[in-house]
Design an enzyme around this catalytic site. Structure first.
Site, short mmCIF file in Angstrom:
data_model
loop_
_atom_site.label_atom_id
_atom_site.label_comp_id
_atom_site.label_asym_id
_atom_site.label_seq_id
_atom_site.Cartn_x
_atom_site.Cartn_y
_atom_site.Cartn_z
CG HIS A 82 41.94 41.40 39.68
ND1 HIS A 82 41.21 41.43 38.52
CD2 HIS A 82 43.19 41.08 39.32
CE1 HIS A 82 42.00 41.16 37.50
NE2 HIS A 82 43.21 40.93 37.96
CB CYS A 83 39.62 37.17 43.13
SG CYS A 83 41.38 37.54 43.29
CB ILE A 84 34.64 36.93 43.92
CG1 ILE A 84 35.54 36.71 45.15
CG2 ILE A 84 33.40 36.03 43.99
CD1 ILE A 84 35.99 35.31 45.38
#
Ligand SMILES: NC(=O)c1ccc[n+]([C@@H]2O[C@H](COP(=O)([O-])OP(=O)(O)OC[C@H]3O[C@@H](n4cnc5c(N)ncnc54)[C@H](O)[C@@H]3O)[C@@H](O)[C@H]2O)c1
Length: 401
Positions: free
Chosen positions: A256-258
């Protein structure tokens, strides 16, 4: 103190499990299935043991709910809901808006609202506060703060206690209360001068990873074209004791982040007239990796994958977790199928995904390793097909980047 945590996923449940040792925690989630499982003491998140959840439930320190009314006694509310991208790759604050509405419609006395969801600078000041005020039935002076989450699911060496935590309140009082809350279960609190600095730092941390991953992915392609082993070259560079940090090539970035956070930064930058060309290009390089890998596999197999049985090993976005959000495996599978390959996948950690189940690790024409969980036997991978392409650098003896 009564604490409500909105969103009981990777971030919210992890915080709940730590906070319940010191506070009465109500975990609010809009997903009834998740809430039912949590109330039975069944954790759906790596790193949060069901045993611990059961302990807090029987001690009366934790319960989950889908009912907004259950958060009305809260003195502190943490927001930990998704912040994805829309279809046209713009920040989607829809979940944050819904969380703000839940707070506004149910919390009737002043509380401290802390945002842990990742978003662009200005979200707490210019979005969360006004949105809660907009939906509130009567004017209430809540306090607001940000403390961006840095949890790395599945990681055991760094956790809530020993990972330094950034925070900042909109007012000194909000900062003081935020410190008081986290100091119970985090040993290293780092206060910054404004919520915007904390929000920007979180985005920059993940952008730093995204850009360096893109750089090493591009370098893997350069090294291959020069006939140089990329892993040996990276190890060689890594002997420099300063000024270098080793990143390893892969099929792309996931989670979900990078793949998401840098786009939040690029969008807000462009809205303010600042170019974000580097971030945009890094995103493209990482997305193009899947195509490059499939091209290499096809080249090694006579230029054609039509009708070949291809087994993709590991569809989680990283080792030892069941998280498939934004996984690069999806792009690899799509490219393989677009060339006519008959694709199945093996991942017993994930089990089921997109209506398909994990296939046995054997009998393929071609195996492509995207993610290597510790539980998967390297030797079994090597004998699963006459041709094995490894994108992880962990399967000795396979073809690879
Ligand atoms: N997962 C990570 O490693 C990580 C690390 C740092 C920061 N973050 C950030 O934290 C935030 C949450 O991420 P996550 O990984 O915990 O997501 P998640 O998908 O694991 O969990 C989010 C939960 O929120 C629930 N939810 C959605 N809308 C809701 C609503 N309106 N009210 C109540 N519950 C609602 C969902 O049902 C889900 O259970 C995101 O902004 C993410 O970028 C995640």
């Amino acid at each position: 103190m009564k604490v409500s945590i909105i969103g009981q996923g990777y971030v919210g449940l992890t915080i709940s499990a730590f906070a319940a040792e010191y506070f009465d925690v109500v975990g609010f989630d809009s997903n009834q299935k998740i809430v039912d499982q949590l109330n039975l003491g069944r954790s759906h998140i790596e790193g949060v043991e069901s045993q611990l959840l059961k302990k807090w439930i029987s001690a009366g320190r934790y319960r989950a709910t889908t009912q907004g009314v259950d958060i009305q006694e809260a003195e502190l509310v943490v927001i930990a809901v998704p912040t994805p991208l829309t279809h046209d790759r713009k920040p989607d604050l829809g979940y944050i808006e819904a969380a703000c509405k839940t707070i506004a419609l149910n919390v009737t006395k002043p509380v401290l609202v802390i945002n842990e969801s990742t978003s662009f600078p200005g979200t707490v000041r210019n979005y969360i506060k006004p949105t809660i005020e907009k939906y509130s039935l009567k004017p209430i002076e809540h306090e607001y703060a940000i403390s961006p989450e840095r949890v790395d699911p599945g990681r055991t060496d760094y956790n809530q206690r020993n990972t330094p935590r950034l925070f900042a309140g909109l007012t000194p009082e909000a900062s003081r209360k935020t410190r008081e809350f986290y100091s119970k279960f985090c040993d290293n609190l780092v206060e910054v001068s404004s919520p915007e600095v904390a929000e920007a730092a979180k985005l920059f941390e993940n952008t730093f990873r995204q850009v360096n991953i893109a750089l090493v992915n591009e370098f893997a392609q350069i090294a291959h074209s020069l006939g140089i082993n990329v892993y040996e070259t990276l190890d060689a560079a890594n002997t420099k004791p300063y000024g270098f940090m080793k990143f390893t090539p892969s099929a792309g970035v996931g989670g979900h982040c990078i793949p998401v956070d840098p786009t939040y930064l690029a969008n807000v930058a462009e809205e303010h007239g600042a170019p974000a060309t580097f971030i945009r290009r890094a995103n493209e390089v990482n997305l193009e990796m899947s195509e490059y890998i499939v091209r290499r596999v096809a080249e090694d197999n006579g230029g054609k994958l039509d009708g070949k049985n291809v087994l993709v090993v590991g569809v989680a976005y990283k080792p030892n977790v069941a998280d498939v959000r934004e996984t690069a495996a999806e792009l690899v599978i799509d490219h393989l199928r677009s060339l006519g390959a008959v694709v199945s996948w093996h991942d017993d950690v994930v089990g089921n995904w997109k209506g398909e189940s994990s296939a046995p690790l054997e009998g393929a024409d071609i195996t492509v390793v995207v993610t290597k969980h510790d539980s998967v036997d390297e030797k079994k991978i090597l004998v699963s097909a006459p041709y094995v392409f490894d994108t992880t650098g962990k399967v000795k003896g396979a073809n690879g980047l």
